[in-house]
Scaffold this motif. Structure first.
Motif, PDB file in Angstrom:
ATOM      1  N   ALA A 151       4.955  -3.106   1.571  1.00  0.00           N
ATOM      2  CA  ALA A 151       6.213  -2.512   1.104  1.00  0.00           C
ATOM      3  C   ALA A 151       7.257  -2.662   2.194  1.00  0.00           C
ATOM      4  CB  ALA A 151       6.005  -1.042   0.773  1.00  0.00           C
ATOM      5  N   GLN A 152       8.418  -3.179   1.812  1.00  0.00           N
ATOM      6  CA  GLN A 152       9.506  -3.365   2.764  1.00  0.00           C
ATOM      7  C   GLN A 152      10.754  -2.638   2.285  1.00  0.00           C
ATOM      8  OE1 GLN A 152       9.097  -7.205   5.342  1.00  0.00           O
ATOM      9  NE2 GLN A 152       9.864  -7.749   3.345  1.00  0.00           N
ATOM     10  N   GLY A 153      11.548  -2.175   3.232  1.00  0.00           N
ATOM     11  CA  GLY A 153      12.778  -1.453   2.914  1.00  0.00           C
ATOM     12  C   GLY A 153      13.995  -2.346   2.868  1.00  0.00           C
ATOM     13  N   THR A 154      13.825  -3.580   2.473  1.00  0.00           N
ATOM     14  CA  THR A 154      14.949  -4.497   2.358  1.00  0.00           C
ATOM     15  C   THR A 154      15.998  -3.917   1.415  1.00  0.00           C
ATOM     16  OG1 THR A 154      13.399  -6.332   2.600  1.00  0.00           O
ATOM     17  CG2 THR A 154      15.603  -6.876   1.772  1.00  0.00           C
ATOM     18  N   ILE A 155      17.264  -3.932   1.859  1.00  0.00           N
ATOM     19  CA  ILE A 155      18.355  -3.500   0.989  1.00  0.00           C
ATOM     20  C   ILE A 155      19.331  -4.662   0.821  1.00  0.00           C
ATOM     21  CG2 ILE A 155      18.071  -1.057   1.517  1.00  0.00           C
ATOM     22  CD1 ILE A 155      20.461  -1.251   3.401  1.00  0.00           C
ATOM     23  N   TYR A 156      20.270  -4.499  -0.090  1.00  0.00           N
ATOM     24  CA  TYR A 156      21.127  -5.629  -0.471  1.00  0.00           C
ATOM     25  C   TYR A 156      21.924  -6.230   0.697  1.00  0.00           C
ATOM     26  CZ  TYR A 156      23.629  -8.665  -3.655  1.00  0.00           C
ATOM     27  OH  TYR A 156      24.139  -9.762  -4.295  1.00  0.00           O
ATOM     28  N   PRO A 157      22.491  -5.438   1.616  1.00  0.00           N
ATOM     29  CA  PRO A 157      23.162  -6.069   2.754  1.00  0.00           C
ATOM     30  C   PRO A 157      22.236  -6.984   3.558  1.00  0.00           C
ATOM     31  CG  PRO A 157      23.843  -3.806   2.600  1.00  0.00           C
ATOM     32  CD  PRO A 157      22.718  -3.994   1.594  1.00  0.00           C
ATOM     33  N   ASP A 158      20.935  -6.636   3.644  1.00  0.00           N
ATOM     34  CA  ASP A 158      19.980  -7.519   4.325  1.00  0.00           C
ATOM     35  C   ASP A 158      19.920  -8.866   3.623  1.00  0.00           C
ATOM     36  OD1 ASP A 158      19.383  -5.275   5.844  1.00  0.00           O
ATOM     37  OD2 ASP A 158      17.518  -4.850   4.783  1.00  0.00           O
ATOM     38  N   PRO A 171       5.500 -14.295   7.605  1.00  0.00           N
ATOM     39  CA  PRO A 171       4.732 -15.517   7.856  1.00  0.00           C
ATOM     40  C   PRO A 171       4.560 -16.314   6.571  1.00  0.00           C
ATOM     41  CG  PRO A 171       3.476 -13.544   8.474  1.00  0.00           C
ATOM     42  CD  PRO A 171       4.747 -13.089   7.862  1.00  0.00           C
ATOM     43  N   GLU A 172       4.463 -17.642   6.721  1.00  0.00           N
ATOM     44  CA  GLU A 172       4.297 -18.491   5.537  1.00  0.00           C
ATOM     45  C   GLU A 172       2.996 -18.192   4.811  1.00  0.00           C
ATOM     46  OE1 GLU A 172       4.999 -22.695   5.890  1.00  0.00           O
ATOM     47  OE2 GLU A 172       6.550 -22.324   7.405  1.00  0.00           O
ATOM     48  N   LYS A 173       1.926 -17.957   5.571  1.00  0.00           N
ATOM     49  CA  LYS A 173       0.628 -17.668   4.969  1.00  0.00           C
ATOM     50  C   LYS A 173       0.323 -16.189   5.172  1.00  0.00           C
ATOM     51  CE  LYS A 173      -3.642 -20.094   4.415  1.00  0.00           C
ATOM     52  NZ  LYS A 173      -4.483 -21.170   4.889  1.00  0.00           N
ATOM     53  N   MET A 174       0.356 -15.455   4.086  1.00  0.00           N
ATOM     54  CA  MET A 174       0.116 -14.024   4.159  1.00  0.00           C
ATOM     55  C   MET A 174      -0.736 -13.628   2.958  1.00  0.00           C
ATOM     56  SD  MET A 174       2.980 -11.063   4.600  1.00  0.00           S
ATOM     57  CE  MET A 174       3.553 -11.140   2.913  1.00  0.00           C
ATOM     58  N   HIS A 175      -1.669 -12.715   3.167  1.00  0.00           N
ATOM     59  CA  HIS A 175      -2.583 -12.336   2.094  1.00  0.00           C
ATOM     60  C   HIS A 175      -2.159 -11.037   1.409  1.00  0.00           C
ATOM     61  CE1 HIS A 175      -5.145 -15.588   3.385  1.00  0.00           C
ATOM     62  NE2 HIS A 175      -5.091 -15.120   4.611  1.00  0.00           N
ATOM     63  N   LEU A 176      -0.892 -10.717   1.506  1.00  0.00           N
ATOM     64  CA  LEU A 176      -0.361  -9.527   0.868  1.00  0.00           C
ATOM     65  C   LEU A 176       0.781  -9.912  -0.073  1.00  0.00           C
ATOM     66  CD1 LEU A 176      -0.048  -7.230   4.013  1.00  0.00           C
ATOM     67  CD2 LEU A 176      -1.836  -7.139   2.279  1.00  0.00           C
ATOM     68  N   LYS A 177       0.925  -9.146  -1.131  1.00  0.00           N
ATOM     69  CA  LYS A 177       2.077  -9.312  -2.003  1.00  0.00           C
ATOM     70  C   LYS A 177       3.158  -8.375  -1.495  1.00  0.00           C
ATOM     71  CE  LYS A 177      -0.599 -10.633  -6.017  1.00  0.00           C
ATOM     72  NZ  LYS A 177      -1.006 -10.313  -7.369  1.00  0.00           N
ATOM     73  N   VAL A 178       4.410  -8.831  -1.555  1.00  0.00           N
ATOM     74  CA  VAL A 178       5.531  -8.052  -1.048  1.00  0.00           C
ATOM     75  C   VAL A 178       6.204  -7.304  -2.190  1.00  0.00           C
ATOM     76  CG1 VAL A 178       7.773  -8.185   0.109  1.00  0.00           C
ATOM     77  CG2 VAL A 178       5.911  -9.683   0.821  1.00  0.00           C
ATOM     78  N   VAL A 179       6.484  -6.028  -1.954  1.00  0.00           N
ATOM     79  CA  VAL A 179       7.244  -5.236  -2.910  1.00  0.00           C
ATOM     80  C   VAL A 179       8.476  -4.693  -2.161  1.00  0.00           C
ATOM     81  CG1 VAL A 179       5.876  -3.148  -2.512  1.00  0.00           C
ATOM     82  CG2 VAL A 179       7.204  -3.371  -4.604  1.00  0.00           C
ATOM     83  N   GLU A 180       9.659  -4.922  -2.740  1.00  0.00           N
ATOM     84  CA  GLU A 180      10.919  -4.492  -2.136  1.00  0.00           C
ATOM     85  C   GLU A 180      11.730  -3.724  -3.187  1.00  0.00           C
ATOM     86  OE1 GLU A 180      12.000  -8.002   0.945  1.00  0.00           O
ATOM     87  OE2 GLU A 180      11.899  -8.612  -1.148  1.00  0.00           O
ATOM     88  N   PRO A 181      11.406  -2.460  -3.403  1.00  0.00           N
ATOM     89  CA  PRO A 181      12.032  -1.719  -4.497  1.00  0.00           C
ATOM     90  C   PRO A 181      13.517  -1.434  -4.297  1.00  0.00           C
ATOM     91  CG  PRO A 181      10.644  -0.281  -3.180  1.00  0.00           C
ATOM     92  CD  PRO A 181      10.411  -1.674  -2.689  1.00  0.00           C
ATOM     93  N   LEU A 182      14.016  -1.571  -3.075  1.00  0.00           N
ATOM     94  CA  LEU A 182      15.413  -1.240  -2.791  1.00  0.00           C
ATOM     95  C   LEU A 182      16.292  -2.475  -2.603  1.00  0.00           C
ATOM     96  CD1 LEU A 182      14.573   1.476  -0.109  1.00  0.00           C
ATOM     97  CD2 LEU A 182      14.888   1.802  -2.578  1.00  0.00           C
ATOM     98  N   ARG A 183      15.742  -3.634  -2.852  1.00  0.00           N
ATOM     99  CA  ARG A 183      16.363  -4.920  -2.524  1.00  0.00           C
ATOM    100  C   ARG A 183      17.775  -5.107  -3.083  1.00  0.00           C
ATOM    101  NH1 ARG A 183      14.407  -9.955  -0.867  1.00  0.00           N
ATOM    102  NH2 ARG A 183      15.660 -11.689  -1.622  1.00  0.00           N
ATOM    103  N   LEU A 184      18.081  -4.533  -4.218  1.00  0.00           N
ATOM    104  CA  LEU A 184      19.386  -4.753  -4.842  1.00  0.00           C
ATOM    105  C   LEU A 184      20.334  -3.564  -4.667  1.00  0.00           C
ATOM    106  CD1 LEU A 184      18.251  -6.589  -8.096  1.00  0.00           C
ATOM    107  CD2 LEU A 184      19.064  -7.574  -5.954  1.00  0.00           C
ATOM    108  N   LEU A 185      19.992  -2.655  -3.746  1.00  0.00           N
ATOM    109  CA  LEU A 185      20.817  -1.462  -3.541  1.00  0.00           C
ATOM    110  C   LEU A 185      21.480  -1.474  -2.167  1.00  0.00           C
ATOM    111  CD1 LEU A 185      18.364   1.271  -4.871  1.00  0.00           C
ATOM    112  CD2 LEU A 185      20.224   0.141  -6.123  1.00  0.00           C
ATOM    113  N   GLY A 213      16.632   1.734   7.589  1.00  0.00           N
ATOM    114  CA  GLY A 213      17.231   0.904   8.613  1.00  0.00           C
ATOM    115  C   GLY A 213      16.249   0.458   9.654  1.00  0.00           C
ATOM    116  N   PRO A 214      16.777  -0.130  10.707  1.00  0.00           N
ATOM    117  CA  PRO A 214      15.961  -0.823  11.683  1.00  0.00           C
ATOM    118  C   PRO A 214      15.142   0.099  12.570  1.00  0.00           C
ATOM    119  CG  PRO A 214      18.224  -0.773  12.410  1.00  0.00           C
ATOM    120  CD  PRO A 214      18.202  -0.206  11.025  1.00  0.00           C
ATOM    121  N   GLY A 215      13.958  -0.359  12.900  1.00  0.00           N
ATOM    122  CA  GLY A 215      13.111   0.358  13.835  1.00  0.00           C
ATOM    123  C   GLY A 215      13.499   0.038  15.262  1.00  0.00           C
ATOM    124  N   LEU A 216      12.704   0.519  16.183  1.00  0.00           N
ATOM    125  CA  LEU A 216      13.012   0.343  17.599  1.00  0.00           C
ATOM    126  C   LEU A 216      12.985  -1.116  18.044  1.00  0.00           C
ATOM    127  CD1 LEU A 216      10.947   3.314  19.072  1.00  0.00           C
ATOM    128  CD2 LEU A 216      13.434   3.178  18.834  1.00  0.00           C
TER     129      LEU A 216
END
Length: 196
Positions: A5-12, A36-50, A76-79
């Motif tokens: 799960a990622q917190g990607t938002i629309y400005p990103d 990474p190009e090879k990753m064994h996880l599916k990405v979910v970005e529920p905030l991507r368009l906000l 927002g960004p971590g440390l």
């Protein structure tokens, strides 16, 4: 684990994807395109368009506590992206200590909720200083505070000089390895809110 799960938002998305070739990409550190190009996880970005203000409204509608919704930054960004250059455990500790002083000072003096986003940035720059009667050669940190509504544009927060002086003195006196504090007075654009 199956999901990331990622917190990607629309400005990103807007700032991380090139529209007119490589020169139009504003940032590359955001979640967009940073996996990474090879990753064994599916990405979910529920905030991507906000936008960030919309994310806060959604959180409010879900009943999230105000101290989380008003947190700097949220979302927002971590440390790690507030350290310019290599990220190490000792740099993270220095940044945590300096950031705690700045954020606590904003809260104590009633500025926290007037600032849209605030953070400390650790620079890969060392400068000469004097502590007692000894010469020092230590790190510089940047205080960053902005006002905005959606994160696409931002103006630097006009915090009182007395407050900035107090925070600077506390950081220099209490955070080992820091002997210089500067305040970022750049607006977005042309600067971004984060440094890295």
């Amino acid at each position: 684990m199956k999901w990331l799960a990622q917190g990607t938002i629309y400005p990103d998305v807007i700032e991380s994807v090139s529209v007119n070739g490589p020169s139009a990409t504003i940032k590359s550190h955001h979640n967009v395109g940073g996996l990474p190009e090879k990753m064994h996880l599916k990405v979910v970005e529920p905030l991507r368009l906000l936008f960030k203000d919309e994310v806060r409204r959604v959180g409010n509608a879900m009943g999230m506590p105000g101290d989380i919704l008003g947190r700097h930054p949220f979302p927002g960004p971590g440390l790690a992206i507030r350290i310019v250059g290599e990220v190490t455990p000792s740099k993270l500790e220095t940044l945590r200590e300096a950031d705690e002083i700045f954020i606590s000072g904003l809260k104590k003096n009633g500025y926290y909720d007037k600032v849209w986003q605030a953070a400390v940035i650790l620079l890969p720059v060392q400068s000469v200083g004097v502590m007692g009667d000894e010469r020092t050669y230590e790190n510089a940190v940047v205080l960053r505070a902005v006002t905005s509504t959606d994160g696409m544009t931002a103006d630097w927060s006009h915090l009182p000089h007395e407050f900035l002086a107090e925070v600077s003195n506390q950081i220099i006196n209490r955070v080992k390895g820091v002997n210089r504090v500067v305040y970022d007075i750049s607006s977005k654009p042309p600067s971004t809110i984060e440094w890295e």
